[in-house]
Design a protein around this motif. Structure first.
Motif, PDB file in Angstrom:
ATOM      1  N   PHE A  40       1.171   7.440  -1.933  1.00  0.00           N
ATOM      2  CA  PHE A  40       2.064   7.495  -3.084  1.00  0.00           C
ATOM      3  C   PHE A  40       2.559   8.926  -3.248  1.00  0.00           C
ATOM      4  O   PHE A  40       1.819   9.877  -2.976  1.00  0.00           O
ATOM      5  CB  PHE A  40       1.340   7.056  -4.362  1.00  0.00           C
ATOM      6  CG  PHE A  40       0.795   5.647  -4.307  1.00  0.00           C
ATOM      7  CD1 PHE A  40       1.578   4.572  -4.669  1.00  0.00           C
ATOM      8  CD2 PHE A  40      -0.510   5.416  -3.894  1.00  0.00           C
ATOM      9  CE1 PHE A  40       1.086   3.287  -4.617  1.00  0.00           C
ATOM     10  CE2 PHE A  40      -1.019   4.126  -3.839  1.00  0.00           C
ATOM     11  CZ  PHE A  40      -0.216   3.064  -4.200  1.00  0.00           C
ATOM     12  N   PRO A  41       3.776   9.114  -3.702  1.00  0.00           N
ATOM     13  CA  PRO A  41       4.282  10.483  -3.888  1.00  0.00           C
ATOM     14  C   PRO A  41       3.553  11.206  -5.017  1.00  0.00           C
ATOM     15  O   PRO A  41       3.159  10.599  -6.015  1.00  0.00           O
ATOM     16  CB  PRO A  41       5.765  10.263  -4.229  1.00  0.00           C
ATOM     17  CG  PRO A  41       5.840   8.863  -4.758  1.00  0.00           C
ATOM     18  CD  PRO A  41       4.778   8.089  -4.039  1.00  0.00           C
ATOM     19  N   LEU A  68       5.323  -5.283  -2.421  1.00  0.00           N
ATOM     20  CA  LEU A  68       4.222  -4.845  -3.289  1.00  0.00           C
ATOM     21  C   LEU A  68       4.757  -3.976  -4.417  1.00  0.00           C
ATOM     22  O   LEU A  68       4.354  -4.131  -5.583  1.00  0.00           O
ATOM     23  CB  LEU A  68       3.182  -4.088  -2.461  1.00  0.00           C
ATOM     24  CG  LEU A  68       1.899  -3.676  -3.183  1.00  0.00           C
ATOM     25  CD1 LEU A  68       1.081  -4.899  -3.561  1.00  0.00           C
ATOM     26  CD2 LEU A  68       1.060  -2.740  -2.313  1.00  0.00           C
ATOM     27  N   ASP A  69       5.662  -3.068  -4.090  1.00  0.00           N
ATOM     28  CA  ASP A  69       6.260  -2.196  -5.098  1.00  0.00           C
ATOM     29  C   ASP A  69       7.031  -3.017  -6.128  1.00  0.00           C
ATOM     30  O   ASP A  69       6.949  -2.773  -7.337  1.00  0.00           O
ATOM     31  CB  ASP A  69       7.184  -1.195  -4.406  1.00  0.00           C
ATOM     32  CG  ASP A  69       7.581  -0.051  -5.321  1.00  0.00           C
ATOM     33  OD1 ASP A  69       6.942   0.116  -6.381  1.00  0.00           O
ATOM     34  OD2 ASP A  69       8.527   0.672  -4.992  1.00  0.00           O
ATOM     35  N   TYR A  70       7.764  -4.022  -5.657  1.00  0.00           N
ATOM     36  CA  TYR A  70       8.529  -4.891  -6.570  1.00  0.00           C
ATOM     37  C   TYR A  70       7.598  -5.708  -7.455  1.00  0.00           C
ATOM     38  O   TYR A  70       7.838  -5.854  -8.661  1.00  0.00           O
ATOM     39  CB  TYR A  70       9.432  -5.810  -5.747  1.00  0.00           C
ATOM     40  CG  TYR A  70      10.003  -6.964  -6.539  1.00  0.00           C
ATOM     41  CD1 TYR A  70      11.106  -6.790  -7.371  1.00  0.00           C
ATOM     42  CD2 TYR A  70       9.430  -8.240  -6.457  1.00  0.00           C
ATOM     43  CE1 TYR A  70      11.627  -7.850  -8.102  1.00  0.00           C
ATOM     44  CE2 TYR A  70       9.952  -9.306  -7.186  1.00  0.00           C
ATOM     45  CZ  TYR A  70      11.041  -9.106  -8.006  1.00  0.00           C
ATOM     46  OH  TYR A  70      11.543 -10.157  -8.733  1.00  0.00           O
ATOM     47  N   SER A  71       6.522  -6.248  -6.880  1.00  0.00           N
ATOM     48  CA  SER A  71       5.631  -7.140  -7.622  1.00  0.00           C
ATOM     49  C   SER A  71       4.872  -6.409  -8.715  1.00  0.00           C
ATOM     50  O   SER A  71       4.594  -6.971  -9.769  1.00  0.00           O
ATOM     51  CB  SER A  71       4.646  -7.809  -6.657  1.00  0.00           C
ATOM     52  OG  SER A  71       5.325  -8.528  -5.654  1.00  0.00           O
ATOM     53  N   ASP A  86       6.474   4.733  -8.009  1.00  0.00           N
ATOM     54  CA  ASP A  86       7.543   4.384  -7.086  1.00  0.00           C
ATOM     55  C   ASP A  86       7.396   5.166  -5.782  1.00  0.00           C
ATOM     56  O   ASP A  86       6.945   6.311  -5.778  1.00  0.00           O
ATOM     57  CB  ASP A  86       8.911   4.694  -7.708  1.00  0.00           C
ATOM     58  CG  ASP A  86       9.208   3.808  -8.899  1.00  0.00           C
ATOM     59  OD1 ASP A  86       8.686   2.673  -8.924  1.00  0.00           O
ATOM     60  OD2 ASP A  86       9.947   4.238  -9.804  1.00  0.00           O
ATOM     61  N   GLY A  87       7.775   4.519  -4.692  1.00  0.00           N
ATOM     62  CA  GLY A  87       7.792   5.227  -3.416  1.00  0.00           C
ATOM     63  C   GLY A  87       6.568   5.021  -2.553  1.00  0.00           C
ATOM     64  O   GLY A  87       6.255   5.874  -1.712  1.00  0.00           O
TER      65      GLY A  87
END
Length: 302
Positions: A89-90, A145-148, A155-156
């Motif tokens: 993750f950023p 996964l990011d959308y869910s 984010d990212g």
């Protein structure tokens, strides 16, 4: 005691004691569990759609179990040789993991390249071309996964590494608590287990802001309020009569049952079989009602 009796005697087993850290409870709050279950179920549907499109074989992904473990417990539960996609993750050192069998991924690659659906028993590591294709699959899965998870993850999220040994892939410290969801992936007729690991230190604070848990500081007051506001069934009854099962079975239309309740005796106001007061039959407009005549006397109380 005979020889046979001695041979069947079982020595008492030693009970094991697990140390519980109340400062870091290893359980999820019910409100948090439900939010995570919905997120993982959404991811499972998205992942299945993505696999079906890329592999060109009907796929189905099911989220089966959600648990919180230490990372050491999670790593120990995995096969010694497996595919572990490490995700970063950023602006944080936290890592996530998407894990699945090597044989399943090799089968996906074969079908992506136009091969026939087959069950791969080989647990070898990927070739450079196979790894590139698997990374492409995982990049799409991470977008799902990011959308869910929407605001539950930064984010990212991106693929940062791939490991094949669960004991050497140090995605977190051994004692760190992690959230693990177990999946079953059905591609055609073949079913494979999989899992997704998320760092709890990254997810729990976001869960608390999105869906805060109910405070327990006023638990006694909440309990009293719940008891006071819970509906109960109130009944007005005559004094009960005792009958044998034979007498009950022999009853027919028109039979007269003598009830031991005198005409001048108040009726009983009852909750769950317990008499709480006495009352008389009355009316309220066109409806029947009862008029309280007094509380239950001490000798009549249950």
């Amino acid at each position: 005691m005979t020889v046979q009796e001695r041979s069947t005697t079982v020595a008492p087993s030693r009970s094991s004691v697990d140390v519980y850290d109340f400062g870091r409870p290893a359980t999820l709050a019910r409100e948090h569990s439900r939010v995570l279950e919905l997120a993982f179920e959404t991811f499972a549907r998205q992942w299945a759609t993505q696999l079906t499109a890329k592999i060109r074989v009907r796929s189905h992904v099911t989220s089966e179990q959600l648990v919180m473990l230490t990372y050491d417990e999670y790593a120990a539960s995995l096969p010694s040789t497996t595919a572990m996609v490490i995700c970063g993750f950023p602006d944080t050192d936290h890592k996530a993991v998407v894990q699945f069998p090597l044989s399943a991924a090799l089968s996906w690659v074969v079908q992506m390249l136009g091969g026939r659906p087959t069950v791969m028993d080989d647990e070898r590591t990927f070739t450079p071309i196979e790894q590139a294709l698997v990374k492409r699959l995982m990049s799409d899965a991470l977008e799902d996964l990011d959308y869910s998870f929407n605001n539950l993850l930064p984010d990212g999220i991106a693929l940062s590494a791939m490991h094949y040994n669960s004991q050497f892939a140090q995605a977190a410290a051994s004692s760190d608590l992690v959230i693990v969801s177990h999946f079953s992936i059905r591609v055609g007729d073949h079913v494979s287990p999989a899992s997704v690991m998320l760092p709890s230190e990254l997810v729990i604070p976001r869960l608390s802001s999105v869906n805060p848990t109910t405070p327990i500081d006023n638990a006694p007051e909440l309990l009293r309020r719940q008891v006071h506001e819970t509906p109960v069934e109130l009944a007005l009854r005559l004094s009960p009569v005792a009958m044998t099962p034979r007498e009950v079975l022999q009853l027919s239309v028109g039979d007269l049952i003598t009830v031991p309740h005198s005409q001048d005796k108040p009726l009983e106001l009852v909750i769950d079989g317990n008499v709480i007061a006495t009352a008389a039959v009355g009316s309220n407009g066109t409806r029947l009602a009862c008029v309280l005549t007094g509380p239950t006397s001490p000798e009549e109380s249950p």
